[in-house]
Scaffold this active site. Sequence first.
Site, PDB file in Angstrom:
ATOM      1  N   ASP A  22      21.007 -93.139  10.930  1.00  0.00           N
ATOM      2  CA  ASP A  22      20.526 -93.125  12.110  1.00  0.00           C
ATOM      3  C   ASP A  22      19.901 -94.550  12.596  1.00  0.00           C
ATOM      4  OD1 ASP A  22      20.354 -92.010  14.632  1.00  0.00           O
ATOM      5  OD2 ASP A  22      18.403 -91.157  14.705  1.00  0.00           O
ATOM      6  N   ASN A  24      21.637 -97.026  14.584  1.00  0.00           N
ATOM      7  CA  ASN A  24      22.679 -98.095  14.910  1.00  0.00           C
ATOM      8  C   ASN A  24      22.552 -98.648  16.451  1.00  0.00           C
ATOM      9  OD1 ASN A  24      23.620 -97.624  12.478  1.00  0.00           O
ATOM     10  ND2 ASN A  24      25.482 -96.779  13.110  1.00  0.00           N
ATOM     11  N   GLY A  25      22.247 -97.694  17.249  1.00  0.00           N
ATOM     12  CA  GLY A  25      22.182 -98.236  18.781  1.00  0.00           C
ATOM     13  C   GLY A  25      20.961 -98.938  18.926  1.00  0.00           C
ATOM     14  N   TRP A  27      18.969-100.661  16.877  1.00  0.00           N
ATOM     15  CA  TRP A  27      19.372-102.009  16.191  1.00  0.00           C
ATOM     16  C   TRP A  27      20.061-102.925  16.834  1.00  0.00           C
ATOM     17  CZ3 TRP A  27      23.465-105.077  14.690  1.00  0.00           C
ATOM     18  CH2 TRP A  27      23.111-106.112  13.691  1.00  0.00           C
ATOM     19  N   ARG A  35      25.951-101.570  21.793  1.00  0.00           N
ATOM     20  CA  ARG A  35      25.734-100.295  20.639  1.00  0.00           C
ATOM     21  C   ARG A  35      26.706-100.628  19.585  1.00  0.00           C
ATOM     22  NH1 ARG A  35      22.320 -96.308  21.684  1.00  0.00           N
ATOM     23  NH2 ARG A  35      23.773 -94.967  20.403  1.00  0.00           N
ATOM     24  N   HIS A  39      27.086-100.186  15.270  1.00  0.00           N
ATOM     25  CA  HIS A  39      27.823 -99.330  14.567  1.00  0.00           C
ATOM     26  C   HIS A  39      28.571-100.158  13.609  1.00  0.00           C
ATOM     27  CE1 HIS A  39      26.752 -95.844  16.858  1.00  0.00           C
ATOM     28  NE2 HIS A  39      27.370 -96.391  18.009  1.00  0.00           N
ATOM     29  N   GLU A  69      28.026 -82.681  17.984  1.00  0.00           N
ATOM     30  CA  GLU A  69      27.333 -83.077  19.241  1.00  0.00           C
ATOM     31  C   GLU A  69      27.591 -84.535  19.965  1.00  0.00           C
ATOM     32  OE1 GLU A  69      25.711 -81.575  16.731  1.00  0.00           O
ATOM     33  OE2 GLU A  69      26.032 -79.511  17.762  1.00  0.00           O
ATOM     34  N   TRP A  71      30.146 -86.007  20.499  1.00  0.00           N
ATOM     35  CA  TRP A  71      31.099 -85.832  21.650  1.00  0.00           C
ATOM     36  C   TRP A  71      30.454 -85.998  23.001  1.00  0.00           C
ATOM     37  CZ3 TRP A  71      35.852 -86.852  19.767  1.00  0.00           C
ATOM     38  CH2 TRP A  71      36.204 -86.221  18.609  1.00  0.00           C
ATOM     39  N   LEU A 133      32.420 -91.474  -8.335  1.00  0.00           N
ATOM     40  CA  LEU A 133      31.664 -91.083  -7.007  1.00  0.00           C
ATOM     41  C   LEU A 133      32.495 -90.321  -6.138  1.00  0.00           C
ATOM     42  CD1 LEU A 133      28.893 -91.479  -5.318  1.00  0.00           C
ATOM     43  CD2 LEU A 133      30.202 -93.459  -4.422  1.00  0.00           C
ATOM     44  N   ARG A 190      16.800 -89.749   5.885  1.00  0.00           N
ATOM     45  CA  ARG A 190      17.341 -89.907   7.288  1.00  0.00           C
ATOM     46  C   ARG A 190      16.333 -91.489   7.723  1.00  0.00           C
ATOM     47  NH1 ARG A 190      18.176 -86.378  12.455  1.00  0.00           N
ATOM     48  NH2 ARG A 190      18.737 -88.134  14.055  1.00  0.00           N
ATOM     49  N   GLU A 209      15.010 -82.144  -0.960  1.00  0.00           N
ATOM     50  CA  GLU A 209      13.811 -83.099  -0.957  1.00  0.00           C
ATOM     51  C   GLU A 209      14.218 -84.059   0.380  1.00  0.00           C
ATOM     52  OE1 GLU A 209      10.895 -82.897  -2.253  1.00  0.00           O
ATOM     53  OE2 GLU A 209      11.647 -81.109  -3.634  1.00  0.00           O
TER      54      GLU A 209
HETATM   55  C1  IPE Z   1      22.663 -87.621  13.867  1.00  0.00           C
HETATM   56  O1  IPE Z   1      22.175 -88.610  14.660  1.00  0.00           O
HETATM   57  C2  IPE Z   1      24.014 -87.559  13.725  1.00  0.00           C
HETATM   58  C3  IPE Z   1      24.551 -88.869  12.856  1.00  0.00           C
HETATM   59  C4  IPE Z   1      23.980 -89.846  12.398  1.00  0.00           C
HETATM   60  C5  IPE Z   1      26.076 -88.924  13.028  1.00  0.00           C
HETATM   61  P1  IPE Z   1      22.056 -88.667  16.340  1.00  0.00           P
HETATM   62  O2  IPE Z   1      21.633 -89.833  16.845  1.00  0.00           O
HETATM   63  O3  IPE Z   1      23.268 -87.819  16.929  1.00  0.00           O
HETATM   64  O4  IPE Z   1      20.823 -87.534  16.284  1.00  0.00           O
HETATM   65  P2  IPE Z   1      20.145 -87.043  17.583  1.00  0.00           P
HETATM   66  O5  IPE Z   1      20.765 -86.983  18.774  1.00  0.00           O
HETATM   67  O6  IPE Z   1      19.129 -88.245  17.852  1.00  0.00           O
HETATM   68  O7  IPE Z   1      19.305 -85.710  17.104  1.00  0.00           O
HETATM   69  C1  IPE Z   2      23.917 -93.325  14.263  1.00  0.00           C
HETATM   70  O1  IPE Z   2      23.196 -94.197  15.317  1.00  0.00           O
HETATM   71  C2  IPE Z   2      25.459 -93.298  14.422  1.00  0.00           C
HETATM   72  C3  IPE Z   2      25.945 -92.462  15.179  1.00  0.00           C
HETATM   73  C4  IPE Z   2      25.173 -91.099  15.533  1.00  0.00           C
HETATM   74  C5  IPE Z   2      27.388 -92.267  15.389  1.00  0.00           C
HETATM   75  P1  IPE Z   2      23.173 -93.944  16.654  1.00  0.00           P
HETATM   76  O2  IPE Z   2      24.259 -94.524  17.441  1.00  0.00           O
HETATM   77  O3  IPE Z   2      22.669 -92.665  16.932  1.00  0.00           O
HETATM   78  O4  IPE Z   2      21.713 -94.940  17.027  1.00  0.00           O
HETATM   79  P2  IPE Z   2      20.466 -94.681  17.714  1.00  0.00           P
HETATM   80  O5  IPE Z   2      20.001 -93.420  17.380  1.00  0.00           O
HETATM   81  O6  IPE Z   2      21.161 -94.684  19.553  1.00  0.00           O
HETATM   82  O7  IPE Z   2      19.580 -95.946  17.710  1.00  0.00           O
HETATM   83 MG    MG Z   3      20.806 -91.655  17.093  1.00  0.00          MG
END
Ligand code: IPE
Ligand code: IPE
Ligand code: MG
Length: 254
Positions: A22, A24-25, A27, A35, A39, A69, A71, A133, A190, A209
């Site tokens: 989690d 990427n956006g 960052w 965004r 990714h 979710e 989508w 792996l 996470r 854990e």
């Molecule tokens: C969880 O991240 C899903 C993935 C990393 C693929 P999200 O960014 O979608 O999670 P929420 O919506 O903040 O819980």
């Molecule tokens: C996780 O990064 C990647 C996916 C869920 C596909 P996010 O895109 O959720 O990044 P944030 O949480 O918006 O920073």
């Molecule tokens: Mg996220």
Amino acid sequence: MSQLQPDENTGKIPRHIAIIMDGNGRWAYRQHLPRVAGHRRGAEVVREMVQRCVELDIPHLTLFAFSTENWRRPALEVRLLMNLFRLMLRREAKKLHSNGVRLRIIGDRAALAPDLQKLIGDAETLTAENHRLTLSLAVNYGGKWDITQAARKAVQLCQEQGKDPAMLNEEDIARHLALADIPEPDLLIRTGGEERISNFLIWQLAYTEFYFTDTLWPDFDGVELGRAIHSFAQRQRRFGRTGDQVQDPACDVG
Ligand code: IPE
Ligand code: IPE
Ligand code: MG
């Protein structure tokens, strides 16, 4: 039952690491980039982490790439993410194969575009016999979906065998879950600062854990992975027992 079950890993090294990648956006926002740039950078980190796990002899790595979710995101972001999967599968499948990596996609692939399903099938077939792996990539995956599809299969099997579904036990469900053939995750990481499961492997994480870090996924690296593994190594996994029992199974007597 004084002995640990064979799948209860109390060792210092995780055999199976699961990661919710989690951040990427955020960052990308910090770099004033769209965004999708986050990714893309995130996909490079995936490559790096696969290599690290191979070097560390960690046999199973499971990565959450796209949830059921996700989508709900803007159509453009979903499209760009799907294109990134395509690109990765085309570019990386051969490399994974030559590194002894078995790639599998977990999730409801029926909802993915036919060409993407084909790329997935080809990459899985190419790497099916590799054992160094197992890389399980969760795409259109949800823990609730997983349990539902497993329950459905278990009931169907019951009916085919003329048995009463009221007799179903945990094992009957578990054997149809994604990842049923590998040990459950020892360590869940996470990134990105949130402390939630977001519908990842909800059944399989029952005794995992957890390790949360504020580091955003595109900034995650080998040093960070080392920290997570070090944290795991400090913990005593009890699986419901007392600490004394875990340290000395003989103290079970009486
Ligand atoms: C969880 O991240 C899903 C993935 C990393 C693929 P999200 O960014 O979608 O999670 P929420 O919506 O903040 O819980
Ligand atoms: C996780 O990064 C990647 C996916 C869920 C596909 P996010 O895109 O959720 O990044 P944030 O949480 O918006 O920073
Ligand atoms: Mg996220």
